[in-house]
Structure formats: C-alpha cells, structure tokens
Design a protein around this motif. Structure first.
Motif, PDB file in Angstrom:
ATOM      1  N   UNK A 132      -3.274 -35.421 117.128  1.00 35.97           N
ATOM      2  CA  UNK A 132      -3.432 -34.822 115.424  1.00 35.97           C
ATOM      3  C   UNK A 132      -2.092 -33.567 114.874  1.00 35.97           C
ATOM      4  N   UNK A 133      -0.931 -33.938 115.386  1.00 36.92           N
ATOM      5  CA  UNK A 133      -0.417 -33.806 114.889  1.00 36.92           C
ATOM      6  C   UNK A 133       0.606 -35.266 113.861  1.00 36.92           C
ATOM      7  N   UNK A 134       0.575 -35.787 114.465  1.00 37.14           N
ATOM      8  CA  UNK A 134       0.702 -37.119 113.324  1.00 37.14           C
ATOM      9  C   UNK A 134      -0.047 -37.273 112.188  1.00 37.14           C
ATOM     10  N   UNK A 135      -1.533 -36.669 112.460  1.00 33.83           N
ATOM     11  CA  UNK A 135      -2.361 -37.154 112.142  1.00 33.83           C
ATOM     12  C   UNK A 135      -2.106 -36.375 110.238  1.00 33.83           C
ATOM     13  N   UNK A 136      -1.749 -34.773 111.042  1.00 32.73           N
ATOM     14  CA  UNK A 136      -1.127 -33.507 109.906  1.00 32.73           C
ATOM     15  C   UNK A 136      -0.403 -34.188 109.015  1.00 32.73           C
ATOM     16  N   UNK A 137       0.756 -34.604 109.884  1.00 31.34           N
ATOM     17  CA  UNK A 137       2.168 -34.680 109.353  1.00 31.34           C
ATOM     18  C   UNK A 137       2.239 -35.934 107.990  1.00 31.34           C
ATOM     19  N   UNK A 138       1.226 -36.991 108.112  1.00 30.20           N
ATOM     20  CA  UNK A 138       1.090 -38.251 107.535  1.00 30.20           C
ATOM     21  C   UNK A 138       0.720 -37.708 106.616  1.00 30.20           C
ATOM     22  N   UNK A 139      -0.586 -36.408 106.470  1.00 30.52           N
ATOM     23  CA  UNK A 139      -1.148 -36.738 105.016  1.00 30.52           C
ATOM     24  C   UNK A 139      -0.418 -35.322 104.221  1.00 30.52           C
ATOM     25  N   UNK A 140       0.151 -34.840 105.429  1.00 30.14           N
ATOM     26  CA  UNK A 140       1.215 -33.236 104.129  1.00 30.14           C
ATOM     27  C   UNK A 140       2.265 -34.071 103.750  1.00 30.14           C
ATOM     28  N   UNK A 141       2.795 -36.006 104.157  1.00 25.33           N
ATOM     29  CA  UNK A 141       4.066 -36.376 103.002  1.00 25.33           C
ATOM     30  C   UNK A 141       3.235 -37.172 102.489  1.00 25.33           C
ATOM     31  N   UNK A 142       1.782 -37.527 102.278  1.00 21.68           N
ATOM     32  CA  UNK A 142       1.617 -38.152 101.542  1.00 21.68           C
ATOM     33  C   UNK A 142       1.239 -36.948  99.765  1.00 21.68           C
ATOM     34  N   UNK A 143       0.799 -35.975 100.375  1.00 18.95           N
ATOM     35  CA  UNK A 143       0.383 -34.765  99.270  1.00 18.95           C
ATOM     36  C   UNK A 143       2.300 -34.658  99.104  1.00 18.95           C
ATOM     37  N   UNK A 144       2.803 -34.249  99.576  1.00 21.66           N
ATOM     38  CA  UNK A 144       4.192 -34.032  98.609  1.00 21.66           C
ATOM     39  C   UNK A 144       4.154 -35.483  97.886  1.00 21.66           C
TER      40      UNK A 144
END
Length: 283
Positions: free
Chosen positions: A22-34
């Motif tokens: 779950x942490x990896x999923x949130x991280x990847x999505x947030x990085x893409x938003x940035x």
C-alpha cells in the motif's frame, strides 16, 4: 467456497507485507502527481516504515499510509509532517492498521488525532489455478489504450457513487481530482486494466497491481444501468486468475465495513484480515 476451510489467519508479518504494498502504491501515485503538477506541488516523506503523502489539493492520496511496522515515529518527525500539511491547508489523515504497534495509536491520540472512520482489508489465498466466471453476454478483456477514456469514466463514476450499504465512506473527493489520481496510478504503479463488455460497450472496469507476492485489487466499478448482471464477479475472477498466474500468493481488497463490496468479496471466498483506523488531525 469450501465451508469447512479455516479462515485465513493474518499475522503481523502478512499485515506488514500488505501495508508495504500500500505504501508503494501511494508513493508511486503521489510521485506521478508531482511530475504532472510541477516542482513543489506536494511532498512524500518516509515515516517509520510508511509514508506521508500530499499529491495535490483534495486528492485521495493525501494521507499517511503503511505506518506502524517500522517503529514508533518520534515527535520531531511528526512535527515536520504536521507543518507540511498545515502549509497546504490540509488535515493530517493517518490510516493505521489495528495490527500495528499499539504505541502509535496512543501517541497520535495524545497529539490530538481523532478517530473518524474505519476500512477493512480482506484477503484470499491464491493456490492453484483460479476459475474464471463469465456470465452470459459479458466479456472481460485486458483494456487497451484506445478505450482508456471510457474505462476511466466507468471507474471514476463508481468511485463517486460508493456503497450505500454499511458504514459510509469518511471522505468525498472532486470528480476531476479522482480522475487525475486514477490516471497517475495507472501510469506509474504498473496496474493491469480490465474492461467488461456487454452488447458491444464497455460497462465495467477494474485493475490490479502486484508487489511482493500481493495482488492489490483496485478500482472496480460497473455502470449503473448494467449492474446486477455479474459484471463484478467476472472482473474479480479474471483478476484473480491472472494474479495467480503471475505468482502472487494472496489477493487483497479494501472495503468500507459492512458494505456491499465487502459482502461480495466474502461471497467469493475472501477473508477478513484486519481493520485500518482512520485518524485525523485538523491543522
């Protein structure tokens, strides 16, 4: 489902593995938003095995995920994260597994965090070949780029109209922000997309990703006019079959407590694993 089969037991090791995914999923999505929004749009801060994420204003990815299996955070780290959310006019939202270190819940409530909601994590062991169920008139296929916009429309519309059965969701998000978050996750998190087709039209959509042998089932929805026809069952069993073929040993799904989604998952053999408490501090 075999009525004599024992429930799947979730120990802290399994919960930690799921929370890492779950942490990896949130991280990847947030990085893409940035990347989409530009430098300085948000932040990602590691925190005691989890991550504090701010993707963009009002995003479902604005939260602390995966906390609880890498030690108890110290006051200085929490001070920094709370200031970062306050600078963006956002509350701090923590999703804390009930199998996490109990000292963390005590620490957060002592700092003014309030319990606002829960969500349940369910799991299904993937052993052997998984049977696909395809009701008459429904075809499930891998979704290609040509139909992405229709797939996105169906999935986001489902997100915007959650279950009315069970405990209500603790938050609502703007449609365009959810659509942007789904685009980011699909592009960055290695999700495999599926479309359900009926009478030549895409009427349902779903996805999943794999991490450390965990198949995270995400984003399943059916257009309202085509519900109660087995679309969700077809999408679920297709993903389970492919997750098993990809070498995953467990599939997980997150639902609101007592919801239709939880009921449907348990009918397909999913077991309740643990609850995440949603703790919020208004900044």
């Amino acid at each position: 489902m075999d009525a004599n089969r024992l429930p799947l037991f979730c120990d802290t090791d399994l919960a930690e593995r799921i929370e890492r995914a779950e942490t990896q999923l949130v991280t990847k999505g947030s990085e893409a938003a940035h990347r989409r929004k530009g430098e300085g749009a948000g932040f990602l801060t590691p925190l005691s095995g989890g991550v504090a994420s701010f993707a963009e204003d009002h995003s479902p990815l604005n939260k602390v995920a995966g906390l609880g299996f890498g030690g108890v955070p110290d006051a200085a780290a929490l001070d920094e994260i709370e200031r970062a959310y306050a600078d963006r006019g956002a509350p701090v939202l923590v999703e804390l597994a009930h199998l996490a270190d109990p000292a963390i819940g005590e620490l957060l409530t002592g700092r003014g965090y309030r319990l606002t909601s829960y969500e349940n994590v369910l799991g299904l062991p993937l052993t052997g070949e998984q049977r696909r169920v395809e009701p008459e008139g429904i075809e499930v296929r891998l979704s290609d780029d040509a139909e992405f916009e229709r797939w996105l429309e169906v999935v986001v519309d489902g997100f915007a109209h959650p279950d009315t059965q069970g405990v209500p969701a603790h938050e609502e998000f703007p449609y365009d922000v959810v659509a942007a978050a789904v685009r980011d996750l699909v592009g960055a998190a290695g999700m495999r997309r599926y479309s359900a087709v009926r009478e030549g039209a895409v009427v349902g959509g779903a996805s999943f990703r794999t991490a450390e042998g965990v198949a995270q089932l995400t984003g399943a929805a059916t257009a309202p006019a085509h519900r109660r026809r087995g679309v969700q069952t077809a999408l679920l069993t297709a993903r389970l079959a492919d997750a098993a073929a990809a070498g995953c040993d467990i599939a997980v799904i997150t639902t609101q407590p007592g919801s239709k989604s939880q009921e449907n998952a348990q009918r397909q053999g999913f077991h309740f694993l643990y609850t995440r408490a949603v703790l919020v501090k208004q900044m």
